[in-house]
Design an enzyme around this catalytic site. Structure first.
Site: not given
Length: 320
Positions: A103, A120, A178, A198
């Site tokens: 991200h 996050e 991740h 992605r």
């Protein structure tokens, strides 16, 4: 005006890697066997949460904030974010591995997408035996080395794989490569953003034989190529708020609840509770509201005092 704890209709997302545990474990009314996400509390455009019960049933989160910004968000949160709800809360069920992804940070996300970045954290609600996650690089790397391994389909050889169990928590700053592995149910707290790059999807195809879109070029300058520490160690003192993550975007505590405790809030921030085990009640305004495992509830900032009562493990999230 008497403000009360607000629960919202979950927003379900079908995913190629999803399963049925959101129903069997967290009591969600899903109807498919490939539901990957339950968006519990969201102000993402096109996916805004709607109140499920009480006086405000049918009202959207954004409508509540628009009418009572200080009372819902809190004075400090309103000053900082205006009428934007700055966090997104989810449960995820990974029947299969998620894609390997990254991200962008606030600056890059704002420049490219007019969005927040996506810092996050994960709290592992349930883990099958030998379940694992991918978080960052095994050793400090660089773009050239990364691209070489991506091209040769050896990316997994340079990424760090960690076995996990129920109760484990991980903090993922933007830029951390991740993936959630198969066999995990995770509570996810993040900035309000749906921006994901992605980078590898294990060459999977969907029901129509198509691969999912990759974002290799966009990811290049979003990635942190250094080894990072993501696992968070924390205490579990009964009937106390034990800090798991404290960052500029959110604070997440865990409350191992056994009995009744009184809660007092300053009015500067909303609070969100996610019940990850057991059940509990919130006593306020001469009433008792009951919550079970899998429930998420927003406490408006104007609710300064109330009682939690029950036997449960509860994630407590706010902005400090």
């Amino acid at each position: 005006m008497k403000f009360y704890p607000v629960q919202f209709e979950p927003i379900f997302k079908q995913r190629i890697w999803g399963g049925e545990k959101l129903k069997t474990l967290l009591h969600k009314p899903i109807t498919s066997n490939s539901t990957g996400e339950s968006w519990e509390l969201s102000a993402v455009e096109g996916d805004v949460s709607v109140v499920s019960r009480g006086e405000w049933k049918g009202k959207s989160l954004t409508a509540l904030i628009d009418q009572w910004p200080n009372e819902i968000l809190g004075t400090a949160v309103h000053d900082r974010f205006g009428k934007q709800f700055p966090l997104l809360f989810k449960y995820l069920d990974a029947r299969e591995d998620l894609s390997i992804q990254v991200h962008p940070n606030d600056a890059l996300a704002k420049k490219r997408h007019h969005s927040f970045g996506k810092t996050e954290m994960w709290y592992v609600v349930q883990a099958d035996r030998d379940a694992r996650i991918i978080v960052g690089f095994k050793e400090d790397s660089n773009a050239t080395h990364y691209l070489e391994n991506l091209k040769n389909k050896t990316l997994l050889s340079i990424l760090d794989t960690v076995k996990v169990k129920s109760g484990d928590a991980f903090f993922l700053e933007t830029g951390t490569v991740h993936a959630i592995g198969a066999g995990l149910v995770v509570a996810e707290i993040q900035q309000t953003s749906d921006i994901t790059y992605r980078i590898y999807d294990f060459d999977r195809v969907d029901a129509h034989g198509k691969t999912r879109e990759l974002h290799v070029d966009l990811a290049l300058d979003a990635i942190n190529y250094n080894k990072v520490e993501t696992k968070k160690e924390y205490t579990k003192n009964t009937n106390e708020s034990n800090v798991i993550v404290d960052c500029p975007y959110f604070t997440t505590n865990i409350i191992p609840l056994d009995g009744a405790i009184s809660i007092s809030k300053s009015g500067e921030s909303f609070t969100v509770y996610m019940c990850v085990e057991g059940s509990f009640e919130i006593e306020c305004n001469d009433s008792k509201l009951h919550y079970i495992k899998g429930d998420t509830v927003l406490i408006p900032a104007a609710m300064n005092s109330f009682i939690l009562n029950g036997k449960a493990s509860i994630l407590e999230i706010y902005i400090s």
